[in-house]
Design an enzyme around this catalytic site. Structure first.
Site, PDB file in Angstrom:
ATOM      1  NE  ARG A  57      11.122  -1.604   2.725  1.00 34.38           N
ATOM      2  CZ  ARG A  57      10.207  -1.057   3.509  1.00 34.38           C
ATOM      3  NH1 ARG A  57       9.979  -1.561   4.692  1.00 34.38           N
ATOM      4  NH2 ARG A  57       9.514  -0.013   3.108  1.00 34.38           N
TER       5      ARG A  57
ATOM      6  CG  ASP B 299       9.252  -6.664   6.561  1.00 34.41           C
ATOM      7  OD1 ASP B 299       9.497  -7.598   7.346  1.00 34.41           O
ATOM      8  OD2 ASP B 299       8.213  -6.003   6.609  1.00 34.41           O
TER       9      ASP B 299
ATOM     10  NE  ARG C  95       7.945   5.572   4.692  1.00 33.64           N
ATOM     11  CZ  ARG C  95       7.808   4.406   5.299  1.00 33.64           C
ATOM     12  NH1 ARG C  95       7.330   4.336   6.512  1.00 33.64           N
ATOM     13  NH2 ARG C  95       8.144   3.286   4.685  1.00 33.64           N
TER      14      ARG C  95
ATOM     15  NE  ARG D 225      -0.165   0.084   4.897  1.00 35.11           N
ATOM     16  CZ  ARG D 225      -0.585   0.476   6.072  1.00 35.11           C
ATOM     17  NH1 ARG D 225      -1.712   1.151   6.179  1.00 35.11           N
ATOM     18  NH2 ARG D 225       0.118   0.232   7.137  1.00 35.11           N
TER      19      ARG D 225
ATOM     20  CG  ASP E 116      -7.679  -1.493   3.015  1.00 34.33           C
ATOM     21  OD1 ASP E 116      -6.436  -1.406   3.206  1.00 34.33           O
ATOM     22  OD2 ASP E 116      -8.514  -0.952   3.759  1.00 34.33           O
ATOM     23  N   GLY E 117      -4.904  -1.700   0.754  1.00 33.16           N
ATOM     24  CA  GLY E 117      -4.015  -0.674   0.216  1.00 33.16           C
ATOM     25  C   GLY E 117      -4.165   0.691   0.867  1.00 33.16           C
TER      26      GLY E 117
HETATM   27  P1  AMP Z   1       4.155  -3.389   7.884  1.00 34.21           P
HETATM   28  O1  AMP Z   1       3.602  -4.185   9.021  1.00 34.21           O
HETATM   29  O2  AMP Z   1       3.543  -2.037   7.758  1.00 34.21           O
HETATM   30  O3  AMP Z   1       5.644  -3.355   7.875  1.00 34.21           O
HETATM   31  O4  AMP Z   1       3.686  -4.134   6.562  1.00 34.21           O
HETATM   32  C1  AMP Z   1       3.976  -5.480   6.272  1.00 34.21           C
HETATM   33  C2  AMP Z   1       3.500  -5.826   4.893  1.00 34.21           C
HETATM   34  O5  AMP Z   1       2.082  -5.759   4.799  1.00 34.21           O
HETATM   35  C3  AMP Z   1       4.016  -4.920   3.790  1.00 34.21           C
HETATM   36  O6  AMP Z   1       4.242  -5.719   2.678  1.00 34.21           O
HETATM   37  C4  AMP Z   1       2.877  -3.957   3.592  1.00 34.21           C
HETATM   38  O7  AMP Z   1       2.914  -3.363   2.325  1.00 34.21           O
HETATM   39  C5  AMP Z   1       1.678  -4.866   3.776  1.00 34.21           C
HETATM   40  N1  AMP Z   1       0.461  -4.132   4.210  1.00 34.21           N
HETATM   41  C6  AMP Z   1       0.186  -3.640   5.443  1.00 34.21           C
HETATM   42  N2  AMP Z   1      -1.037  -3.064   5.465  1.00 34.21           N
HETATM   43  C7  AMP Z   1      -1.568  -3.185   4.214  1.00 34.21           C
HETATM   44  C8  AMP Z   1      -2.805  -2.797   3.599  1.00 34.21           C
HETATM   45  N3  AMP Z   1      -3.754  -2.153   4.275  1.00 34.21           N
HETATM   46  N4  AMP Z   1      -2.976  -3.107   2.296  1.00 34.21           N
HETATM   47  C9  AMP Z   1      -2.028  -3.755   1.600  1.00 34.21           C
HETATM   48  N5  AMP Z   1      -0.851  -4.154   2.116  1.00 34.21           N
HETATM   49  C10 AMP Z   1      -0.607  -3.877   3.414  1.00 34.21           C
HETATM   50 MG    MG Z   2       7.005  -2.438   6.928  1.00 33.39          MG
END
Ligand code: AMP
Ligand code: MG
Length: 481
Positions: A185, A254, A178, A95, A127-128
């Protein structure tokens, strides 16, 4: 578009250009009714952008990725990663989008990146989208960390989309813009390594070296030296988190950068009473990412980077493993060095004193003393009152005083330059985000102002310096972003 002070805004795309296999060209989802919630004016200026123009419709269109300068090549970046210890071969920006790179006023190349900009090919079930609260939280935390002198990504803006996003309830949606030194990473290297093509891995490493650790090319073994430098940058970073009581909350590979910046503020929070077992995230049941585990987890993540880099370190796998192992082992010593010197500064001492620090931390822990308040009280001379059983503190304080330099006033002033009065206290953060979600941005702006100047005590801001009222429920943060 007129968002720059002088020449047109230029977005370069060295990542997309040099590493086409590590991203997918993509565009941001349309935003029905963009409204600016917060703008990092100082950061905008640093980037050579005109803050006033960013508030105009054309500026907002940039900040949500709707209108980009000619030649921009927005991409969703690919990466893998270990999440809570389990390897996921394909994560990527589900997203988020890398809009491109800007060269700031100091000549530093920095990523301009969106979060909450719609589904991408990496979105899996998501949902992005993103909600206002978590995006403002990332904004606030980045500003606080920056003001504390800790390397971090920073928010340029949070723009409300006018859409509702579906979480446990319906919440107002937002896009975060941002800026980071890069979004490379450990997981980016894991992804490239898993592709099984040494050329791709080498291209990524060369890109990362040029961008973050250019001195590594002069070494006899540049890729090993690169690894050493990433290990050192992370050791320094995590030591600084520990010195201010910051708990990242989701130290997956990541979310671990090659640049040594803090990124991906999710369920993060600052600790109140000192306790190594402190965990805030609702999903971290085992306490894997607790305060006290952070150095060990950083080292574990760096071991994963070392594994990914092995083919570049030496053709002979045994030789490569031996060299990489030595580097990752050096994390402990590097971390201890940074932590010990940071603690010496916090205590106003000229040299580290390991037993003194160890005994202090067990005292703080045993007596549930607030980590942030303690160091300011110490320089002020009234730390004793924070202890339920002050005799134990008295004995420690005698040892400490004996080590202080003769000029006590200078030592106290030096301590106050590194020990913050104001950190984003959990209960105050929640209050500000709840108000913002309901449409009142004033508490948020006030809080950003307070934590942006953390070392200078100001009258009228007492409540920002206090821990949560006694009897409050333990603070819980949610990944549900
Ligand atoms: P994060 O926990 O933010 O580091 O995200 C972990 C993974 O989940 C990454 O690949 C993000 O892009 C994906 N992700 C988190 N929230 C969403 C969302 N609402 N829609 C699509 N991908 C998500
Ligand atoms: Mg992340």
């Amino acid at each position: 578009m007129s968002v720059t002070a002088g020449p047109q805004l230029e977005l370069d795309s060295s990542f997309a250009r040099e590493l086409p296999r590590l991203s997918v060209p993509w565009t941001a989802a349309p935003v029905p009714a963009p409204t600016l919630l917060a703008l990092g004016e100082e950061l905008a200026t640093e980037l050579g952008l005109d803050a006033a123009a960013l508030r105009e419709p054309a500026g907002l269109a940039l900040l949500v990725g709707a209108e980009l300068p000619g030649g921009a090549r927005p991409v969703a970046q690919a990466y893998a990663g270990h999440q809570f210890g389990f390897y996921q071969p394909r994560l990527g920006d589900g997203r988020a989008l890398l809009l491109g790179e800007l060269v700031d006023r100091r000549g530093q190349r920095r990523d301009l990146h969106l979060k909450g900009s719609g589904r991408t090919p990496f979105a899996r079930g998501g949902d992005g989208k993103a909600a206002v609260g978590p995006m403002l939280r990332e904004y606030l935390m980045g500003e606080a960390m920056h003001a504390l002198g800790i390397p971090t990504s920073r928010a340029l803006a949070v723009v409300a989309t006018g859409e509702q996003v579906v979480r446990e309830t319906l919440l107002p949606g937002a896009v975060l813009a941002r800026v980071a030194a890069s979004h490379l990473r450990v997981g980016t290297f894991q992804y490239a390594a898993a592709a099984g093509d040494p050329a791709l891995l080498r291209e990524l490493a060369d890109h990362a070296i040029a961008r973050h650790h250019p001195g590594a090319v002069d070494a006899d073994t540049p890729y090993l030296e690169f690894y050493r430098r990433v290990v050192d940058a992370q050791a320094s970073l995590v030591a600084r988190w520990m010195l201010v009581g910051f708990v990242h909350g989701v130290m997956n590979t990541d979310n671990t950068t090659i640049s040594g910046e803090t990124i991906d503020y999710g369920p993060c929070a600052f600790m109140d009473a000192f306790d190594p077992a402190t965990v805030f995230s609702s999903i971290d049941h085992g306490g894997r990412y607790s305060y006290g585990n952070q150095p060990g987890i950083a080292q574990w993540n760096l071991a994963r980077l070392g594994e990914a880099l092995l083919p570049l370190i030496d053709e002979d796998t045994n030789v490569a493993v031996e060299a990489a192992t030595e580097v990752v082992r050096s994390f402990a010593e590097r971390y201890e060095w940074y932590f010990a010197h940071g603690m010496a500064a916090k205590l106003g001492l000229e040299a580290p004193d390991e037993p003194l620090v160890r005994d202090l931390l067990s005292l703080l822990h045993a007596q549930h003393v607030d980590h942030t308040r303690f160091f300011r009280a110490l320089s002020r001379g009234d730390a004793r009152s924070l202890f339920a059983e002050p005799e134990a503190f008295d004995a420690w304080a005698q040892r400490w005083e004996a080590l202080l330099p003769p000029d006590r006033a200078a030592a106290a002033a030096a301590m106050d330059r590194v020990n913050p009065v104001y950190i984003p206290r959990n209960h105050v953060v929640e209050e500000a985000l709840t108000a913002a979600t309901a449409g009142d941005m004033a508490p948020f702006h006030r809080l950003v102002e307070v934590v942006s100047d953390p070392f200078a005590e100001r009258p009228g801001l007492e409540r920002y310096a206090e821990p949560a009222p006694a009897g409050s429920r333990p603070h819980v943060t949610y990944c549900g972003t």
